[in-house]
Design a protein around this motif. Structure first.
Motif, PDB file in Angstrom:
ATOM      1  N   LEU A 181     101.754 -11.033  24.527  1.00 47.39           N
ATOM      2  CA  LEU A 181     101.867 -10.428  25.663  1.00 47.39           C
ATOM      3  C   LEU A 181     102.827  -9.372  26.756  1.00 47.39           C
ATOM      4  O   LEU A 181     101.614  -8.790  27.558  1.00 47.39           O
ATOM      5  CB  LEU A 181     102.957 -11.910  26.076  1.00 47.39           C
ATOM      6  CG  LEU A 181     103.123 -13.369  25.912  1.00 47.39           C
ATOM      7  CD1 LEU A 181     104.263 -13.633  26.448  1.00 47.39           C
ATOM      8  CD2 LEU A 181     101.814 -13.358  26.913  1.00 47.39           C
ATOM      9  N   LEU A 182     102.916  -8.459  25.984  1.00 45.79           N
ATOM     10  CA  LEU A 182     103.421  -6.949  26.158  1.00 45.79           C
ATOM     11  C   LEU A 182     101.716  -6.504  25.874  1.00 45.79           C
ATOM     12  O   LEU A 182     101.190  -5.504  27.027  1.00 45.79           O
ATOM     13  CB  LEU A 182     104.109  -6.464  25.780  1.00 45.79           C
ATOM     14  CG  LEU A 182     104.242  -4.404  25.248  1.00 45.79           C
ATOM     15  CD1 LEU A 182     104.817  -4.397  26.982  1.00 45.79           C
ATOM     16  CD2 LEU A 182     105.360  -4.104  23.881  1.00 45.79           C
ATOM     17  N   LEU A 183     100.936  -6.800  25.137  1.00 46.64           N
ATOM     18  CA  LEU A 183      99.941  -5.824  24.748  1.00 46.64           C
ATOM     19  C   LEU A 183      98.555  -6.193  26.138  1.00 46.64           C
ATOM     20  O   LEU A 183      97.733  -5.381  26.668  1.00 46.64           O
ATOM     21  CB  LEU A 183      98.675  -6.447  23.372  1.00 46.64           C
ATOM     22  CG  LEU A 183      97.280  -5.628  22.505  1.00 46.64           C
ATOM     23  CD1 LEU A 183      97.856  -4.178  22.558  1.00 46.64           C
ATOM     24  CD2 LEU A 183      97.044  -6.367  21.490  1.00 46.64           C
ATOM     25  N   THR A 184      98.710  -7.739  26.187  1.00 42.89           N
ATOM     26  CA  THR A 184      97.891  -7.845  27.613  1.00 42.89           C
ATOM     27  C   THR A 184      98.216  -7.728  29.098  1.00 42.89           C
ATOM     28  O   THR A 184      97.595  -8.358  30.008  1.00 42.89           O
ATOM     29  CB  THR A 184      97.547 -10.037  27.216  1.00 42.89           C
ATOM     30  OG1 THR A 184      98.797 -10.310  27.220  1.00 42.89           O
ATOM     31  CG2 THR A 184      96.462 -10.001  25.925  1.00 42.89           C
ATOM     32  N   GLY A 185      99.462  -7.143  28.499  1.00 47.10           N
ATOM     33  CA  GLY A 185     100.323  -7.042  29.964  1.00 47.10           C
ATOM     34  C   GLY A 185     100.293  -8.468  31.457  1.00 47.10           C
ATOM     35  O   GLY A 185     101.001  -8.490  32.410  1.00 47.10           O
ATOM     36  N   LEU A 186     100.756  -9.348  30.424  1.00 45.37           N
ATOM     37  CA  LEU A 186     101.897 -10.410  30.893  1.00 45.37           C
ATOM     38  C   LEU A 186     102.932 -10.616  30.280  1.00 45.37           C
ATOM     39  O   LEU A 186     103.652 -12.210  29.893  1.00 45.37           O
ATOM     40  CB  LEU A 186     100.789 -11.317  30.378  1.00 45.37           C
ATOM     41  CG  LEU A 186     100.013 -12.455  30.881  1.00 45.37           C
ATOM     42  CD1 LEU A 186      98.897 -12.578  30.136  1.00 45.37           C
ATOM     43  CD2 LEU A 186      99.814 -12.352  32.285  1.00 45.37           C
ATOM     44  N   ASP A 187     103.823  -9.204  29.798  1.00 40.12           N
ATOM     45  CA  ASP A 187     105.244  -9.468  29.706  1.00 40.12           C
ATOM     46  C   ASP A 187     106.801  -9.642  30.823  1.00 40.12           C
ATOM     47  O   ASP A 187     107.067  -9.754  30.241  1.00 40.12           O
ATOM     48  CB  ASP A 187     104.927  -8.511  28.589  1.00 40.12           C
ATOM     49  CG  ASP A 187     104.959  -6.731  29.253  1.00 40.12           C
ATOM     50  OD1 ASP A 187     104.468  -6.849  30.184  1.00 40.12           O
ATOM     51  OD2 ASP A 187     105.752  -6.310  29.114  1.00 40.12           O
ATOM     52  N   GLY A 188     106.093  -8.889  31.995  1.00 40.41           N
ATOM     53  CA  GLY A 188     106.629  -9.568  32.934  1.00 40.41           C
ATOM     54  C   GLY A 188     108.105 -10.989  32.970  1.00 40.41           C
ATOM     55  O   GLY A 188     108.648 -10.256  33.094  1.00 40.41           O
ATOM     56  N   PRO A 189     107.062 -11.429  32.846  1.00 37.73           N
ATOM     57  CA  PRO A 189     107.853 -12.978  32.932  1.00 37.73           C
ATOM     58  C   PRO A 189     108.894 -13.650  31.352  1.00 37.73           C
ATOM     59  O   PRO A 189     109.668 -14.389  31.562  1.00 37.73           O
ATOM     60  CB  PRO A 189     106.963 -13.893  33.294  1.00 37.73           C
ATOM     61  CG  PRO A 189     105.489 -13.629  33.242  1.00 37.73           C
ATOM     62  CD  PRO A 189     106.116 -12.449  32.911  1.00 37.73           C
TER      63      PRO A 189
END
Length: 92
Positions: free
Chosen positions: A80-88
């Motif tokens: 998720l960090l790698l794909t930029g989806l780590d915010g949530p």
């Protein structure tokens, strides 16, 4: 629905398209508010899992929900960090 309590949705180990569609519809039918998406069972952490979470994040955002992914393991967190989806994810 009590808007003081977050809506909780849970993903199975390998969320398929039907499950994601059902959960997105559930988000679409709920009034805007906090959503906790339990992802602890998701395994393996792969791009199919990331796709499912991206679709849920998009559906939640369209309805005005604030979504948070709960229970992500280290591999899923890294993807998720790698794909930029780590915010949530919030804090580990």
């Amino acid at each position: 629905m009590d808007t003081n309590q977050p809506l909780v949705v849970t993903l199975t180990a390998r969320p398929g398209p039907d499950e994601v569609t059902r959960l997105c519809a559930e988000l679409g039918a709920a009034p805007p508010g906090d959503v906790v998406c339990e992802v602890g069972a998701v395994a393996p952490a792969d791009l199919a899992a990331v796709d499912a979470l991206a679709r849920l994040k998009l559906a939640a955002g369209r309805r005005g929900h604030r979504i948070r992914f709960h229970g992500a393991g280290p591999e899923l967190r890294a993807l998720l960090l790698l794909t930029g989806l780590d915010g949530p994810l919030g804090n580990p």
